[in-house]
Write a protein that holds these residues in place. Structure first.
Motif, PDB file in Angstrom:
ATOM      1  N   ASP A   1       0.871  -1.159   0.000  1.00  0.00           N
ATOM      2  CA  ASP A   1       0.000   0.000   0.000  1.00  0.00           C
ATOM      3  C   ASP A   1       0.912   1.214   0.000  1.00  0.00           C
ATOM      4  N   ASN A   2       1.133   1.779  -1.168  1.00  0.00           N
ATOM      5  CA  ASN A   2       2.079   2.890  -1.276  1.00  0.00           C
ATOM      6  C   ASN A   2       1.591   4.132  -0.528  1.00  0.00           C
ATOM      7  N   ALA A   3       0.292   4.301  -0.404  1.00  0.00           N
ATOM      8  CA  ALA A   3      -0.234   5.448   0.329  1.00  0.00           C
ATOM      9  C   ALA A   3       0.110   5.363   1.814  1.00  0.00           C
ATOM     10  N   LYS A   4       0.261   4.132   2.320  1.00  0.00           N
ATOM     11  CA  LYS A   4       0.599   3.914   3.728  1.00  0.00           C
ATOM     12  C   LYS A   4       2.058   3.558   3.934  1.00  0.00           C
ATOM     13  N   ASN A   5       2.831   3.533   2.857  1.00  0.00           N
ATOM     14  CA  ASN A   5       4.254   3.156   2.944  1.00  0.00           C
ATOM     15  C   ASN A   5       4.426   1.818   3.662  1.00  0.00           C
ATOM     16  N   THR A   6       3.591   0.878   3.314  1.00  0.00           N
ATOM     17  CA  THR A   6       3.582  -0.402   4.016  1.00  0.00           C
ATOM     18  C   THR A   6       3.456  -1.566   3.043  1.00  0.00           C
ATOM     19  N   MET A   7       4.190  -2.621   3.351  1.00  0.00           N
ATOM     20  CA  MET A   7       4.098  -3.876   2.600  1.00  0.00           C
ATOM     21  C   MET A   7       3.569  -4.946   3.547  1.00  0.00           C
ATOM     22  N   TYR A   8       2.884  -5.931   2.993  1.00  0.00           N
ATOM     23  CA  TYR A   8       2.280  -6.977   3.802  1.00  0.00           C
ATOM     24  C   TYR A   8       2.653  -8.358   3.271  1.00  0.00           C
ATOM     25  N   LEU A   9       2.566  -9.328   4.169  1.00  0.00           N
ATOM     26  CA  LEU A   9       2.676 -10.728   3.778  1.00  0.00           C
ATOM     27  C   LEU A   9       1.574 -11.480   4.517  1.00  0.00           C
ATOM     28  N   GLN A  10       0.544 -11.867   3.782  1.00  0.00           N
ATOM     29  CA  GLN A  10      -0.522 -12.668   4.344  1.00  0.00           C
ATOM     30  C   GLN A  10      -0.138 -14.127   4.215  1.00  0.00           C
ATOM     31  N   MET A  11      -0.060 -14.809   5.352  1.00  0.00           N
ATOM     32  CA  MET A  11       0.384 -16.201   5.375  1.00  0.00           C
ATOM     33  C   MET A  11      -0.774 -17.074   5.853  1.00  0.00           C
ATOM     34  N   THR A  12      -1.141 -18.064   5.064  1.00  0.00           N
ATOM     35  CA  THR A  12      -2.203 -18.988   5.424  1.00  0.00           C
ATOM     36  C   THR A  12      -1.685 -20.423   5.341  1.00  0.00           C
ATOM     37  N   SER A  13      -2.460 -21.344   5.885  1.00  0.00           N
ATOM     38  CA  SER A  13      -2.087 -22.765   5.876  1.00  0.00           C
ATOM     39  C   SER A  13      -0.652 -22.956   6.335  1.00  0.00           C
ATOM     40  N   LEU A  14      -0.313 -22.316   7.426  1.00  0.00           N
ATOM     41  CA  LEU A  14       1.065 -22.333   7.907  1.00  0.00           C
ATOM     42  C   LEU A  14       1.488 -23.726   8.337  1.00  0.00           C
ATOM     43  N   LYS A  15       2.773 -24.010   8.083  1.00  0.00           N
ATOM     44  CA  LYS A  15       3.361 -25.301   8.401  1.00  0.00           C
ATOM     45  C   LYS A  15       4.524 -25.078   9.368  1.00  0.00           C
ATOM     46  N   SER A  16       4.922 -26.148  10.043  1.00  0.00           N
ATOM     47  CA  SER A  16       6.035 -26.017  10.994  1.00  0.00           C
ATOM     48  C   SER A  16       7.306 -25.561  10.280  1.00  0.00           C
ATOM     49  N   GLU A  17       7.468 -25.947   9.026  1.00  0.00           N
ATOM     50  CA  GLU A  17       8.669 -25.541   8.282  1.00  0.00           C
ATOM     51  C   GLU A  17       8.667 -24.069   7.898  1.00  0.00           C
ATOM     52  N   ASP A  18       7.572 -23.367   8.155  1.00  0.00           N
ATOM     53  CA  ASP A  18       7.549 -21.911   7.940  1.00  0.00           C
ATOM     54  C   ASP A  18       8.138 -21.152   9.124  1.00  0.00           C
ATOM     55  N   THR A  19       8.452 -21.858  10.189  1.00  0.00           N
ATOM     56  CA  THR A  19       9.035 -21.213  11.363  1.00  0.00           C
ATOM     57  C   THR A  19      10.382 -20.587  11.016  1.00  0.00           C
ATOM     58  N   ALA A  20      10.520 -19.299  11.289  1.00  0.00           N
ATOM     59  CA  ALA A  20      11.735 -18.564  10.956  1.00  0.00           C
ATOM     60  C   ALA A  20      11.580 -17.121  11.422  1.00  0.00           C
ATOM     61  N   VAL A  21      12.687 -16.392  11.346  1.00  0.00           N
ATOM     62  CA  VAL A  21      12.615 -14.939  11.454  1.00  0.00           C
ATOM     63  C   VAL A  21      12.361 -14.401  10.047  1.00  0.00           C
ATOM     64  N   TYR A  22      11.358 -13.559   9.921  1.00  0.00           N
ATOM     65  CA  TYR A  22      10.982 -13.000   8.633  1.00  0.00           C
ATOM     66  C   TYR A  22      11.477 -11.559   8.532  1.00  0.00           C
ATOM     67  N   TYR A  23      12.114 -11.263   7.399  1.00  0.00           N
ATOM     68  CA  TYR A  23      12.680  -9.943   7.158  1.00  0.00           C
ATOM     69  C   TYR A  23      12.042  -9.312   5.922  1.00  0.00           C
ATOM     70  N   CYS A  24      11.785  -8.022   5.981  1.00  0.00           N
ATOM     71  CA  CYS A  24      11.425  -7.311   4.769  1.00  0.00           C
ATOM     72  C   CYS A  24      12.653  -6.534   4.278  1.00  0.00           C
ATOM     73  N   ALA A  25      12.673  -6.283   2.979  1.00  0.00           N
ATOM     74  CA  ALA A  25      13.838  -5.651   2.385  1.00  0.00           C
ATOM     75  C   ALA A  25      13.430  -4.837   1.167  1.00  0.00           C
ATOM     76  N   ALA A  26      14.252  -3.842   0.852  1.00  0.00           N
ATOM     77  CA  ALA A  26      14.027  -2.994  -0.310  1.00  0.00           C
ATOM     78  C   ALA A  26      15.273  -3.023  -1.192  1.00  0.00           C
TER      79      ALA A  26
END
Length: 123
Positions: A72-97
């Protein structure tokens, strides 16, 4: 310079959902292709998803169909919607430009990084 701050991580059961946010400040957010990466203990930082300035998206095979990246460029924000999460998704999540003109899945192409947010999926 771009400053990035992630939020929204937490503990969730397998099959559950979470939405991560990445708030940007500094230079014009809309000028930058953005990405999400994740790093599990003892492993390298892996690409998750990226979104271009024109909203083109690209996903790692491991999350395709389960995760959705948006911005959402008006809010200067990026999102990551995560569904059907699995144990292998466990991690530290980083955003980057990245200053590159197109989206990229290579961590070294990204100049600006947030501090990370922990996502833990219990089985």
């Amino acid at each position: 310079q771009v400053q990035l701050v992630e939020s929204g991580g937490g503990l969730v059961q397998a099959g559950g959902s979470l939405r991560l946010s990445c708030a940007a400040s500094g230079r014009t957010f809309s000028n930058y292709p953005m990405g999400w990466f994740r790093q599990a203990p003892g492993k390298e930082r892996d690409f998750v998803a990226a979104i271009s300035r024109s909203y083109t998206t690209y996903y790692a095979d491991s999350v395709k169909g389960r995760f959705t990246i948006s911005r959402d460029n008006a809010k200067n924000t990026m999102y990551l919607q995560m569904t059907s999460l699995k144990s292998e998704d466990t991690a530290v999540y980083y955003c980057a430009a990245t200053p590159r003109l197109v989206i990229t899945a290579t961590p070294k192409d990204y100049n600006y990084w947030g501090q990370g947010t922990q996502v833990t999926v219990s089985s």
